[in-house]
Write a protein that holds these residues in place. Structure first.
Motif, PDB file in Angstrom:
ATOM      1  N   GLU A  61      -2.428   4.258  -5.026  1.00 12.12           N
ATOM      2  CA  GLU A  61      -1.799   5.292  -4.210  1.00 12.12           C
ATOM      3  C   GLU A  61      -2.307   5.235  -2.771  1.00 12.12           C
ATOM      4  N   LYS A  62      -1.541   5.826  -1.849  1.00  9.22           N
ATOM      5  CA  LYS A  62      -1.965   5.847  -0.444  1.00  9.22           C
ATOM      6  C   LYS A  62      -3.051   6.897  -0.196  1.00  9.22           C
ATOM      7  N   ASN A  63      -3.156   7.877  -1.110  1.00  7.57           N
ATOM      8  CA  ASN A  63      -4.199   8.904  -1.007  1.00  7.57           C
ATOM      9  C   ASN A  63      -4.386   9.547  -2.388  1.00  7.57           C
ATOM     10  N   ARG A  64      -5.198  10.572  -2.459  1.00  6.04           N
ATOM     11  CA  ARG A  64      -5.498  11.222  -3.745  1.00  6.04           C
ATOM     12  C   ARG A  64      -4.784  12.562  -3.911  1.00  6.04           C
ATOM     13  N   ARG A  65      -3.685  12.755  -3.261  1.00  6.17           N
ATOM     14  CA  ARG A  65      -3.004  14.050  -3.306  1.00  6.17           C
ATOM     15  C   ARG A  65      -2.321  14.339  -4.631  1.00  6.17           C
ATOM     16  N   VAL A 106      -7.007   3.758  -4.611  1.00  7.91           N
ATOM     17  CA  VAL A 106      -6.406   4.192  -3.345  1.00  7.91           C
ATOM     18  C   VAL A 106      -6.436   3.021  -2.364  1.00  7.91           C
ATOM     19  N   ASP A 107      -5.297   2.775  -1.729  1.00  5.68           N
ATOM     20  CA  ASP A 107      -5.178   1.791  -0.650  1.00  5.68           C
ATOM     21  C   ASP A 107      -4.168   2.369   0.337  1.00  5.68           C
ATOM     22  N   LYS A 108      -4.656   2.979   1.392  1.00  4.90           N
ATOM     23  CA  LYS A 108      -3.813   3.691   2.346  1.00  4.90           C
ATOM     24  C   LYS A 108      -2.680   2.838   2.893  1.00  4.90           C
TER      25      LYS A 108
END
Length: 124
Positions: A61-65, A106-108
């Motif tokens: 995911e791009k973040n942990r939201r 996570v990999d933005k």
């Protein structure tokens, strides 16, 4: 066998929201996602798999939201249905999929889904 889907999929919450808005809107969201997955996987896999398979998912995911279960629940359904539609799996039932596991990272700059598929008698 390792497959990469170079994007993330909507989560279960987005699918539920679409379903609540209108049942055809939810069906369209799933159909559109499935088509995108088929296009992404078409060049990576062309022949049917020996079943039952074990599938290891890495959800990047791009973040942990988003919650992990929100990410993976709808995504697994879309991906497994796409593999059936492609003719790679005969079905997505108990006889066809032995099991699956989920990992998360996570990999933005590069959200994606990596899938390792283990066929009977083969190592991933």
């Amino acid at each position: 066998m390792r497959l990469i889907i170079p994007f993330s999929l909507p989560g279960l919450n987005e699918y539920i929201e679409a379903e609540r808005g209108h049942r055809q809107k939810g069906a369209k969201l799933k159909r559109d996602c499935q088509t995108s997955v088929i296009i992404a996987l078409r060049r990576q896999i062309r022949t049917p798999l020996r079943e039952p398979v074990f599938m290891r998912y890495l959800w990047v995911e791009k973040n942990r939201r988003r919650d992990k279960d929100n990410i993976s629940s709808f995504g697994r359904k879309v991906i497994q249905d796409a593999l059936v539609k492609m003719g790679v799996l005969r079905n997505d039932g108990w006889e066809n999929i032995e099991g699956f596991s989920d990992s998360f990272a996570v990999d933005k700059g590069k959200p994606r889904i990596e899938i390792e598929i283990e066929e009977p008698g083969k190592k991933p």
